[in-house]
Write a protein that holds these residues in place. Structure first.
Motif: not given
Length: 399
Positions: A190-193, A267-270, A282-283, A331-332
């Motif tokens: 999966d991708m960081v989306c 799914f916006a987590n680790t 990024w970062g 990332q956010p």
């Protein structure tokens, strides 16, 4: 017969198509809304009330976490081959993973194009076919019957690499589990989306650019790393008349174009649904400060499962990597979903009633400020001596 309700409102459906693929009676089709986002529709005359469409849905907070490590392993990574690095959007991790699968005689699934840059998921069994999947595509891809194709490949004994957004990966996993498919040879990435913009708006945006230029677009790069470096937001459109236009098209209000479900993404987590997660790092300067500071691209890699650990170990000869502290990599969108834009409902209504040109002018894509910004960006991209002037103009335009 009682009507089957798959979701209460639009933000509960990510459009992954798992419900359509699992239906034993082909009673479900995926139909687009005014922005081109697809949602399931059920033919009541075919539905047998089996409930599989409801059971297969993975877009919920209690999605399957049984195979995840206690905490993902985070890495900065990039391909050892400088040519592969130059041709890829970030650190060419997808190339390293797909080359590994091709060496095993397997198949690779990713986002490519069909007629005139409509973004769809495709199957590749050669590197030449795979190369279409390189690069960012900031539009939700059409999955169609891809899940069924993946199942067929697995049944044939092939190693399969599937790459997609987290909701697409979770949907495929759930579909294959419910279909009792052997997933031993399946690799999920999966991708960081950040969110998926509207397919129809993308279609209309291209039509506008072509009408303005008087020529068909033949090549699209959503982020032109080859011309402007990795850390860029510049898109490149090359036309049949051999002219090129650089633009930040839609950048002012991408979140206006996002699917409703993106603001409720579980799914916006680790705790990721894929065996491996990849994205731009990024970062990286804080997490791995000495890792190739050359603006040629660095990938963030999260290894999420034991299978992911095995695959990542198998590609070490192809990549440079350094482990990083997970907390420095968040990332956010590894912390929370992108918030829904407060004007998104009004934007969708205006777009449905008045079309592209109206909303482009009203919401900022082709208003006079954005036209001026676009022209100055073209100047800036070709003359770095004007960087300070550009910064000053940005300050004025924000007032």
């Amino acid at each position: 017969m009682e009507k089957v309700v798959l979701f209460q409102n639009e933000q509960d459906c990510c459009g992954c198509s798992a419900c359509m693929n699992i239906c034993p009676k082909q009673a479900i089709t995926m139909q687009p809304d005014a922005l081109g986002f697809v949602y399931p529709q059920i033919d009541a005359t075919k539905c047998i009330q089996c409930g599989l469409c409801q059971r297969v849905c993975a877009f919920k907070k209690d999605y399957d976490r049984t195979e995840n490590l206690g905490e993902p392993l985070a890495y900065a990574a990039r391909h050892r081959d400088i040519l592969e690095l130059k041709r890829s959007q970030s650190g060419a991790m997808f190339i390293a993973l797909s080359d590994y699968v091709f060496a095993l005689g397997g198949s690779v699934y990713g986002a490519g194009y069909t007629e005139h840059f409509r973004v769809v998921h495709k199957r590749a069994i050669t590197k030449e076919e795979r190369d279409e999947f390189r690069g960012s595509k900031y539009v939700q891809s059409d999955l169609s019957n891809i899940f069924a194709q993946v199942k067929q490949d697995l049944q044939s004994g092939l190693t399969v690499l599937f790459t997609g957004t987290p909701c697409q990966v979770a949907g495929l996993r759930s579909f294959l589990q419910l279909a009792h498919a052997d997933m031993e040879k399946l690799i999920l990435v999966d991708m960081v989306c950040h969110g998926v913009p509207s397919p129809f708006y993308w279609r209309d945006y291209l039509a506008y650019l072509e009408a303005r230029q008087g020529s068909k677009i033949v090549t699209v790069k959503f982020r032109d790393k080859a011309s402007f470096g990795w850390n860029t937001g510049t898109a490149t459109y090359r036309y049949a008349q051999d002219s090129t236009v650089y633009t930040y098209g839609n950048s002012f209000y991408q979140e206006l174009l996002f699917r409703h479900s993106c603001s409720a993404c579980p799914f916006a987590n680790t705790v990721r649904p894929g065996d491996i997660t990849i994205g731009d790092f990024w970062g990286w300067e804080k997490a791995v400060p000495n890792f190739y500071p050359d603006n040629k691209g660095t990938s963030l890699v999260l290894v999420n499962t034991y299978k992911g650990k095995e695959i990542f170990a198998a590609i070490q000869d192809s990549i440079h990597c350094v482990q990083a502290e997970l907390e420095l990599c968040l990332q956010p969108n590894l912390r929370q979903p992108t918030a829904r834009h407060p004007l998104s409902a009004a934007f969708a209504e205006d777009y449905e009633q008045h079309g592209y040109a109206y909303v482009a002018e009203k919401y900022g894509d082709w208003g006079w400020k954005c036209r001026l910004k676009d022209k100055l960006r073209n100047i800036k991209n070709n003359n770095y001596a004007l960087t300070l002037l550009w910064k000053g103009v940005k300050i004025i335009l924000k007032r």
